[in-house]
Design an enzyme around this catalytic site. Structure first.
Site, mmCIF file in Angstrom:
data_model
loop_
_atom_site.group_PDB
_atom_site.id
_atom_site.type_symbol
_atom_site.label_atom_id
_atom_site.label_comp_id
_atom_site.label_asym_id
_atom_site.label_seq_id
_atom_site.Cartn_x
_atom_site.Cartn_y
_atom_site.Cartn_z
ATOM 1 N NE ARG A 1 -2.749 2.182 3.321
ATOM 2 C CZ ARG A 1 -4.050 2.883 3.002
ATOM 3 N NH1 ARG A 1 -4.878 2.349 2.162
ATOM 4 N NH2 ARG A 1 -4.771 3.998 3.620
ATOM 5 C CD GLU B 1 -11.345 4.532 -1.503
ATOM 6 O OE1 GLU B 1 -10.859 3.323 -1.855
ATOM 7 O OE2 GLU B 1 -10.454 5.422 -0.500
#
Lengths: 222, 362
Positions: free
Chosen positions: B156, B301
């Site tokens: 990430r 998102e």
């Protein structure tokens, strides 16, 4: 934490609803039957003295393989206490039997029961999101088995999804149950962490998935 | 100045170039598969190809260096209008390495606006009034690392070595911006996936974006940062005690965008502030942008809702991009129309800048 009527789009109701998804998968999931949370329609929460936090939810779930949507009502209780305890779930969905996959389950069961060659698969899905069609039932089984862990580990500060089946290996059939050893990766949205778990579980059309052993693997980060 | 010179000096041969049918650009578009995930090298080649194929509207700008000394680049897309001050739209993808659908969307977005502006008069107007600054991969080191092998796919953060005494790598770039930094939704444990760094803007990547956008902040009408997964449109701020001054506007436009998304393939996106619909956080690029005064600042998102999560199958790239494009366009169009008053007509039309300042040529 939020009490009374909840905004169904806000995270408290959404996290509780995700728990219902995990519960449904532990009870009704199979290589050919898998539930996903579709939407939360309404919800409320209250503190229950000496017990914990109780959520009442109206939600819809999606049976992914047959692509059907079901209306459900559910109650989720997150127990009080410093230590993690599994939430307690009660759920009722209309037409739960509509998405039965008995024929496929039986055929799959017969195919792999004989131990002629024990199947094994890795990296489901792969980096591109791809899963070989003949491996998909094992990915589904991985989700169902990991739902037991996700259910156990859930609380008001978590939101779990299975990220990947790193490895699933068939072991010799035991008591008429297909048996699997697996290494599964979970994603917790709230902490953004990837959690590694080893799961030993069995499955048959009659008994569904039963988890014999679960163990979190502590990983060193790279 | 450079752009103007090029335009004038090749004016004579521009006609010739136009006569060559768009095959070069068209051929290239046909070769590049927007519905597959591409490693960094291919994305870099694609960026150069876009500049090559659309020299009059696309330029590439290198605006930073990562921890591992890789270049951070963007494509600036807009019709050149010498002497006319333009406004801007910012889009970044891939702040988080594992969210592969995001860079895919940035590439799709660029190809779409380039395809449509010649025939779509609204898009043409927008390209004349605004420049689109699109960074297909912001966290280049992290993205490259996520392509390394099976065990790195779910990385990430960036690839900063940890501080002294911590053997883990990486800072969460979306917790590292100077916006209520380090206050909530972060960890000071350098092994955590939400480690916010040793200080606000401790990471070179954050510094370079801050400098680039910061030095042009009055130009930007909207700031869109693209992530996955969850099917959400997040508005500032991540800290529950702070509400954006234009919260109502952000929500109204965001809900309109979500409606536009749903019209495409029926996918529902929830809209709200991060503390309401997802979790509280601090140090995000979206919050920083809004604090700079960029009014329409959103986090997208993208798909899905958790079934595949970060590993969205390639056969969903097209649908995801189409719906997200519709949503982004809703926000961008609103931002444009709020700033420019456009005479509505089916033929060529002109837009005049509403604000007095700009009419004065400032």
């Amino acid at each position: 934490m939020a009490t009374g009527d909840l905004n169904p789009n806000h995270y408290p109701a959404q996290r509780a609803a995700k728990v219902v998804q995990h519960y449904l998968n532990t009870r009704h999931g199979s290589p050919f039957r898998l539930f996903g949370l579709h939407s939360v329609e309404n919800g409320s929460a209250e503190n229950v003295n000496d017990t914990g936090r109780k959520y009442q939810l109206g939600l819809t779930v999606h049976e992914i393989i047959s692509n059907t949507t079901l209306n459900c009502t559910a109650e989720v209780i997150f127990p009080d206490g410093a230590e993690q305890q599994p939430p307690v779930v009660q759920v009722s969905c209309e037409d739960l039997s509509k998405s039965n996959a008995t024929a496929e389950e039986e055929a799959f069961y017969q195919q792999y029961k004989s131990n002629q060659s024990l199947v094994s698969a890795q990296n489901l899905p792969d980096s591109y999101g791809h899963i070989d069609p003949d491996k998909k039932p094992f990915w589904h089984l991985g989700i169902v088995a990991s739902s037991f862990v996700m259910l156990n580990e859930s609380n008001e500060n978590t939101l779990y999804n299975m990220a990947q089946v790193a490895n699933i290996t068939q072991l010799a059939t035991e008591n008429e149950q297909l048996k699997f050893d697996s290494h599964i990766l979970l994603h917790d949205m709230v902490s953004q962490e990837i959690l590694h778990w080893k799961l030993l579980f069995t499955w048959s059309p009659a008994e569904g998935v039963e988890v014999q052993d679960m163990e979190q693997l502590r990983r060193c980060n790279h | 100045m450079f752009g103007m010179w090029l335009h004038l000096s090749i004016f004579g041969i521009t006609l010739v170039l136009l006569l060559v049918p768009d095959t070069t650009a068209h051929l290239h578009r046909a070769e590049y598969d927007y519905y597959k995930y591409h490693p960094m090298e291919e994305i870099v080649s694609w960026m150069s190809a876009m500049v090559n194929d659309y020299p009059d509207v696309v330029t590439m700008m290198d605006y930073g260096r990562t921890v591992e000394n890789r270049t951070i680049s963007l494509l600036k897309v807009g019709v050149q209008t010498p002497g006319k001050k333009k406004k801007a739209v910012w889009m970044d993808c891939g702040i988080h390495a594992r969210e592969w659908i995001a860079p895919a969307f940035c590439q799709y977005f660029v190809s779409q606006i380039l395809q449509s502006y010649k025939s779509d008069s609204l898009m043409k107007q927008m390209m004349e009034n605004m420049d689109f600054y699109v960074t297909p991969v912001f966290n280049v080191d992290g993205y490259v690392y996520s392509w390394k092998d099976n065990t790195t796919r779910l990385w990430r953060k960036n690839r900063s070595p940890g501080p002294a005494g911590c053997s883990c790598y990486g800072t969460d770039l979306n917790r590292n911006f100077d916006a209520n930094w380090g206050t909530i939704g972060v960890s000071s444990d350098c092994c955590s996936n939400i480690y916010c760094g040793s200080a606000p803007m401790s990471e070179p990547e954050t510094q370079f974006l801050t400098y680039f956008v910061g030095s042009r902040k009055e130009d930007f009408l909207c700031y869109l940062t693209i992530h996955s997964y969850g099917q959400l449109l997040l508005v500032p701020y991540g800290h529950p005690n702070f509400t954006a001054s234009n919260y109502n506007e952000l929500m109204e436009v965001g809900l309109g965008a979500a409606q536009a998304v749903e019209k495409v393939h029926g996918m529902k996106y929830r809209v709200g502030s991060s503390p309401d619909i997802l979790y509280p956080n601090s140090g995000s690029s979206r919050d920083w942008a809004h604090l700079q005064g960029i009014p329409l600042s959103y986090t997208f998102e993208l798909r899905d809702n958790g079934t595949f999560g970060f590993k969205l199958p390639e056969d969903q790239i097209q649908a995801s991009c189409e719906e997200a494009y519709s949503g982004a366009l809703h926000i961008i169009t609103y931002a444009h129309h709020k700033t420019f008053s456009c005479a509505v007509s089916t033929t060529a039309s002109t837009c005049t800048m509403i604000t007095l300042m700009l009419m004065l040529g400032l």
